[in-house]
Scaffold this motif. Structure first.
Motif, PDB file in Angstrom:
ATOM      1  N   GLY A  48       0.802  -1.218   0.000  1.00 22.47           N
ATOM      2  CA  GLY A  48       0.000   0.000   0.000  1.00 22.47           C
ATOM      3  C   GLY A  48       0.833   1.266   0.000  1.00 22.47           C
ATOM      4  N   VAL A  49       1.913   1.278   0.781  1.00 22.24           N
ATOM      5  CA  VAL A  49       2.790   2.451   0.818  1.00 22.24           C
ATOM      6  C   VAL A  49       3.425   2.682  -0.543  1.00 22.24           C
ATOM      7  N   ASN A  50       3.858   1.622  -1.193  1.00 14.71           N
ATOM      8  CA  ASN A  50       4.517   1.793  -2.482  1.00 14.71           C
ATOM      9  C   ASN A  50       3.550   2.226  -3.570  1.00 14.71           C
ATOM     10  N   LEU A  51       2.298   1.819  -3.469  1.00  7.93           N
ATOM     11  CA  LEU A  51       1.290   2.369  -4.368  1.00  7.93           C
ATOM     12  C   LEU A  51       1.061   3.848  -4.051  1.00  7.93           C
ATOM     13  N   THR A  52       1.079   4.197  -2.763  1.00  7.30           N
ATOM     14  CA  THR A  52       0.931   5.596  -2.345  1.00  7.30           C
ATOM     15  C   THR A  52       2.041   6.465  -2.929  1.00  7.30           C
TER      16      THR A  52
ATOM     17  N   LYS B 106       3.486   6.090  -5.729  1.00  9.86           N
ATOM     18  CA  LYS B 106       3.151   6.337  -7.133  1.00  9.86           C
ATOM     19  C   LYS B 106       2.074   7.415  -7.246  1.00  9.86           C
ATOM     20  N   LEU B 107       1.101   7.376  -6.334  1.00 10.06           N
ATOM     21  CA  LEU B 107       0.058   8.401  -6.324  1.00 10.06           C
ATOM     22  C   LEU B 107       0.649   9.778  -6.014  1.00 10.06           C
ATOM     23  N   LEU B 108       1.620   9.819  -5.106  1.00  9.34           N
ATOM     24  CA  LEU B 108       2.244  11.090  -4.751  1.00  9.34           C
ATOM     25  C   LEU B 108       3.010  11.688  -5.926  1.00  9.34           C
ATOM     26  N   GLU B 109       3.645  10.832  -6.696  1.00  7.16           N
ATOM     27  CA  GLU B 109       4.349  11.313  -7.885  1.00  7.16           C
ATOM     28  C   GLU B 109       3.377  11.998  -8.840  1.00  7.16           C
ATOM     29  N   THR B 110       2.239  11.365  -9.053  1.00  2.75           N
ATOM     30  CA  THR B 110       1.215  11.937  -9.944  1.00  2.75           C
ATOM     31  C   THR B 110       0.672  13.249  -9.385  1.00  2.75           C
ATOM     32  N   ALA B 111       0.358  13.258  -8.083  1.00  2.00           N
ATOM     33  CA  ALA B 111      -0.205  14.458  -7.464  1.00  2.00           C
ATOM     34  C   ALA B 111       0.777  15.620  -7.495  1.00  2.00           C
ATOM     35  N   ALA B 112       2.040  15.336  -7.199  1.00  2.00           N
ATOM     36  CA  ALA B 112       3.044  16.403  -7.169  1.00  2.00           C
ATOM     37  C   ALA B 112       3.203  17.051  -8.539  1.00  2.00           C
TER      38      ALA B 112
ATOM     39  N   SER C 219      10.551   9.300   9.831  1.00  2.00           N
ATOM     40  CA  SER C 219      10.648   7.912   9.408  1.00  2.00           C
ATOM     41  C   SER C 219      11.238   7.823   8.003  1.00  2.00           C
ATOM     42  N   GLY C 220      11.812   6.660   7.707  1.00  8.26           N
ATOM     43  CA  GLY C 220      12.343   6.445   6.362  1.00  8.26           C
ATOM     44  C   GLY C 220      11.268   6.581   5.304  1.00  8.26           C
ATOM     45  N   THR C 221      10.047   6.159   5.644  1.00  4.36           N
ATOM     46  CA  THR C 221       8.937   6.269   4.697  1.00  4.36           C
ATOM     47  C   THR C 221       8.582   7.732   4.433  1.00  4.36           C
ATOM     48  N   ALA C 222       8.547   8.545   5.504  1.00  2.00           N
ATOM     49  CA  ALA C 222       8.259   9.969   5.331  1.00  2.00           C
ATOM     50  C   ALA C 222       9.303  10.627   4.443  1.00  2.00           C
ATOM     51  N   LEU C 223      10.569  10.300   4.681  1.00  2.00           N
ATOM     52  CA  LEU C 223      11.638  10.869   3.859  1.00  2.00           C
ATOM     53  C   LEU C 223      11.505  10.427   2.407  1.00  2.00           C
ATOM     54  N   LYS C 224      11.156   9.165   2.206  1.00  2.00           N
ATOM     55  CA  LYS C 224      10.974   8.670   0.835  1.00  2.00           C
ATOM     56  C   LYS C 224       9.825   9.399   0.151  1.00  2.00           C
ATOM     57  N   MET C 225       8.742   9.639   0.886  1.00  2.00           N
ATOM     58  CA  MET C 225       7.622  10.389   0.320  1.00  2.00           C
ATOM     59  C   MET C 225       8.070  11.796  -0.070  1.00  2.00           C
ATOM     60  N   GLY C 226       8.853  12.434   0.804  1.00  2.00           N
ATOM     61  CA  GLY C 226       9.367  13.760   0.497  1.00  2.00           C
ATOM     62  C   GLY C 226      10.273  13.751  -0.715  1.00  2.00           C
ATOM     63  N   GLU C 227      11.101  12.716  -0.844  1.00  2.00           N
ATOM     64  CA  GLU C 227      12.001  12.604  -1.988  1.00  2.00           C
ATOM     65  C   GLU C 227      11.226  12.433  -3.291  1.00  2.00           C
TER      66      GLU C 227
ATOM     67  N   SER D  23      14.099  -1.854  -5.839  1.00  2.00           N
ATOM     68  CA  SER D  23      13.178  -1.257  -4.875  1.00  2.00           C
ATOM     69  C   SER D  23      11.874  -2.048  -4.873  1.00  2.00           C
ATOM     70  N   MET D  24      10.988  -1.716  -3.940  1.00  2.00           N
ATOM     71  CA  MET D  24       9.670  -2.346  -3.951  1.00  2.00           C
ATOM     72  C   MET D  24       8.875  -1.941  -5.189  1.00  2.00           C
ATOM     73  N   GLN D  25       9.183  -0.789  -5.756  1.00  2.00           N
ATOM     74  CA  GLN D  25       8.549  -0.398  -7.014  1.00  2.00           C
ATOM     75  C   GLN D  25       8.876  -1.421  -8.099  1.00  2.00           C
ATOM     76  N   ASP D  26      10.119  -1.922  -8.086  1.00  2.80           N
ATOM     77  CA  ASP D  26      10.512  -2.969  -9.052  1.00  2.80           C
ATOM     78  C   ASP D  26       9.778  -4.266  -8.749  1.00  2.80           C
ATOM     79  N   VAL D  27       9.723  -4.632  -7.469  1.00  2.75           N
ATOM     80  CA  VAL D  27       9.058  -5.866  -7.070  1.00  2.75           C
ATOM     81  C   VAL D  27       7.602  -5.872  -7.533  1.00  2.75           C
TER      82      VAL D  27
END
Length: 268
Positions: free
Chosen positions: A128-132, A134-140, A165-173, A260-264
């Motif tokens: 779910g996070v990794n799908l999120t 992808k959604l963030l990329e589109t929204a940004a 968190s690492g997830t928060a940083l990844k979302m920011g990136e 990455s999980m995006q690849d998986v």
């Protein structure tokens, strides 16, 4: 059947990973590692995880199970992870890394193994996070440069040692890269006192540490008249564990490289 070993098998995440492997028809638990000298050496891993005897005992070194495993799953600390990565490179094993809190030097050291080891490295293994992401990329791309302020808010349990968190940083990136910005330049991780008005290009972060919150992340795109929020909430560590086991099965069939999980998930 992918033969998996788990580092830190006696910890909260380690026990959840044991359960996830047991629930996966394509994987089998081949080993579990505890801290050197631990009193749990020799204990049945299944009993540690509360799933009953599995006939696999805990060891305190990877060398003891090197011949039995294909993929190592590591959700520990940066230095332990880097040592295990070196072991995998030397012994021809694969590795799934969910460790967070690596600094720039440690990330560079990890990346140096990309030509020596098949590895999946992700700040968050949740599907779910990794799908999120992808959604963030589109929204940004659609919103970010049209007067929308961007804030990342995350919450975790009181025992989490790194922040954000690492997830928060990844979302920011992901958001920053989608907008052609640098998170190092535009990320704001603290606001105290008279900090002045908000810079339009800021990507702000707010952190909560409380109780037993498993993990909650929201990215807010706010402008005058409307606010869009993309949120992911985890209610159990099992979502991360199942993603890690899925990654382990996937990387077992891959050649050398850093994935990455995006690849998986086939999202990249």
């Amino acid at each position: 059947m992918t033969r998996i070993a788990i580092v830190g098998v006696a910890g909260r995440m380690g026990r959840t990973l044991v359960n996830a492997v047991q629930q996966d028809d394509g994987a089998t638990l081949a080993g579990g590692i505890v801290e050197p000298g631990s009193s749990l050496v020799g204990a049945d891993i299944g009993e540690l995880a509360g799933v009953g005897k599995l006939g696999v005992t805990a060891v305190d070194s990877l060398e003891a199970i090197a011949d039995d495993i294909e993929v190592l799953i590591d959700f520990t600390t940066p230095q332990v992870t880097l040592a295990n990565l070196a072991f995998c490179a030397e012994h021809g094993k694969r590795i799934v890394i969910g460790t967070t809190g690596l600094n720039d030097e440690e990330l560079a050291e990890l990346d140096a193994f990309r030509d020596r080891v098949p590895m999946v490295f992700a700040a968050n293994m949740s599907v779910g996070v990794n799908l999120t992401l992808k959604l963030l990329e589109t929204a940004a791309k659609a919103l970010g440069d049209e007067g929308y302020d961007i804030e990342v808010i995350e919450a975790h349990h009181r025992h989490k040692v790194d922040a954000p968190s690492g997830t928060a940083l990844k979302m920011g990136e992901v958001v920053a890269e989608s907008l052609g910005r640098s998170l190092k330049e535009h990320g704001v991780f603290e606001r105290v006192g008279q900090c002045g008005p908000r810079d339009p290009k800021e990507i702000g972060f707010a952190t909560v540490r409380a109780g037993d919150i498993v993990g909650e992340h929201t990215v807010m795109f706010a402008t005058e008249g409307e606010r869009i929020e993309i949120t992911h909430k985890a209610s159990s560590r099992m979502t991360f564990a199942k993603g890690a086991v899925r990654a382990a099965r996937w990387v077992a069939d891959q050649g050398i490289g850093r994935f990455s999980m995006q690849d998986v998930l086939g999202l990249d």
